[in-house]
Design a protein around this motif. Structure first.
Motif, mmCIF file in Angstrom:
data_model
loop_
_atom_site.group_PDB
_atom_site.id
_atom_site.type_symbol
_atom_site.label_atom_id
_atom_site.label_comp_id
_atom_site.label_asym_id
_atom_site.label_seq_id
_atom_site.Cartn_x
_atom_site.Cartn_y
_atom_site.Cartn_z
ATOM 1 N N ARG A 1 0.838 -1.195 0.000
ATOM 2 C CA ARG A 1 0.000 0.000 0.000
ATOM 3 C C ARG A 1 0.877 1.249 0.000
ATOM 4 O O ARG A 1 1.824 1.361 0.768
ATOM 5 N N GLY A 2 0.568 2.154 -0.883
ATOM 6 C CA GLY A 2 1.366 3.374 -0.994
ATOM 7 C C GLY A 2 2.267 3.383 -2.211
ATOM 8 O O GLY A 2 2.793 4.440 -2.588
ATOM 9 N N ARG A 3 2.488 2.210 -2.834
ATOM 10 C CA ARG A 3 3.275 2.193 -4.070
ATOM 11 C C ARG A 3 2.515 2.921 -5.175
ATOM 12 O O ARG A 3 1.312 2.730 -5.343
ATOM 13 N N PRO A 4 3.176 3.749 -5.974
ATOM 14 C CA PRO A 4 2.481 4.456 -7.060
ATOM 15 C C PRO A 4 2.201 3.517 -8.229
ATOM 16 O O PRO A 4 2.922 2.547 -8.460
ATOM 17 N N LEU A 5 1.146 3.803 -8.964
ATOM 18 C CA LEU A 5 0.815 2.988 -10.135
ATOM 19 C C LEU A 5 1.929 3.019 -11.169
ATOM 20 O O LEU A 5 2.100 2.074 -11.937
ATOM 21 N N SER A 6 2.692 4.099 -11.183
ATOM 22 C CA SER A 6 3.800 4.193 -12.138
ATOM 23 C C SER A 6 4.865 3.139 -11.879
ATOM 24 O O SER A 6 5.693 2.851 -12.741
#
Length: 283
Positions: free
Chosen positions: A131-136
């Motif tokens: 959780r918190g990882r960017p979609l990029s």
């Protein structure tokens, strides 16, 4: 609730095996509940590795043999990927990529606690490692999860509710934010190699087909709050639900597609008729 003048139901099998008595009960019930409205057949074939054309053909043959008819054309989920991508894009601010496998989740949940691991409708409840990882940062082997806490915050709600015509009819079934987080967690919206998930696809398709009454087994009851939350996030109507009893074998186990002894094809070949099937499943 969906405000449609007619009742529209659907039977939505996956073509991964032959239909059995449990499928017959579900299909006949959905068909009868729709009368005099509309009964739809939807082929849920997003799992391309397991779905087979011959099983889809067998599904239609068995349903026709049971005396059921459905609206045309048939909706196939394999042809709906653009709609699922569009829905996923709308949810993008509330999603994140996750690289964790089942073993990673089990390990994270196992230490340092002891005893049974928390499980929900999709198995072990995800502890939020990614959780918190960017979609990029998403890779080809990642799944896409919904940040459920963020979803509740975005909607400004503290619970989801739905009506079920079979279980406590006339009363709302309510799941609070805390119950959702503890009992379901951050659900997967796009699985590896599929581009979507059951939860996202079924919500998008029920709305696209104007389904007003979702009739399905009690085994999917715990998934319904997920679908209601997604409906709210996507501004889609919430239909009425009817979670019916399950057809079980003599040992009390729910029927599975691998149980060919109870496949409709077996009963057809041994001389049973549609009325015999209705009697077998208590209709």
């Amino acid at each position: 609730m969906a405000g449609c003048a007619i009742t529209r139901t659907r039977f939505a099998p996956s073509p991964t095996g032959l239909l059995h008595l449990g499928h017959a009960y579900s299909a006949i019930l959905a068909h009868d509940l729709a009368s005099p409205g509309q009964f739809l057949l939807r082929i849920e074939d997003i799992d391309r590795d397991r779905c087979r054309t011959e099983y889809e053909e067998a599904i239609q043959e068995d349903l026709a043999w049971l005396g059921l008819d459905w609206q045309r054309p048939i909706l196939r989920q394999s042809g709906r990927m653009a709609a699922y991508r569009a829905a996923l894009a709308r949810l993008a601010p509330l999603t994140y990529p996750c690289r964790c496998r089942r073993g990673d989740i089990r390990a994270a949940l196992s230490a340092p606690q002891e005893g049974a691991l928390p499980a929900g409708p999709d198995g072990l409840i995800y502890p939020g490692t990614c959780r918190g990882r960017p979609l990029s940062d998403a890779g080809a082997d990642d799944v896409i999860r919904l940040d459920v806490a963020g979803a509740f915050d975005a909607l400004g709600i503290d619970q989801v509710a739905f009506r079920d015509a079979a279980i406590l009819p006339g009363h709302d079934h309510v799941l609070t934010r805390d119950q959702f987080l503890a009992g379901i967690g951050d659900v997967i919206l796009s699985r590896r190699g599929m581009g979507t998930s059951y939860h996202l696809a079924v919500v998008v398709d029920d709305a696209a087909q104007g389904v007003t009454l979702v009739s399905r087994g009690k085994d999917l009851f715990d998934s319904t709050p997920i679908h209601v939350l997604l409906q709210k996030l996507l501004n889609l109507p919430t239909p009425l639900y009817h979670h019916h009893r399950l057809i079980r074998d003599t040992a009390g186990m729910r029927l599975a597609k691998r149980d060919n002894a109870r496949a409709l094809r077996h009963y057809r070949e041994t001389g049973a008729g549609p009325q015999d099937i209705r009697a077998m499943v208590g209709l």
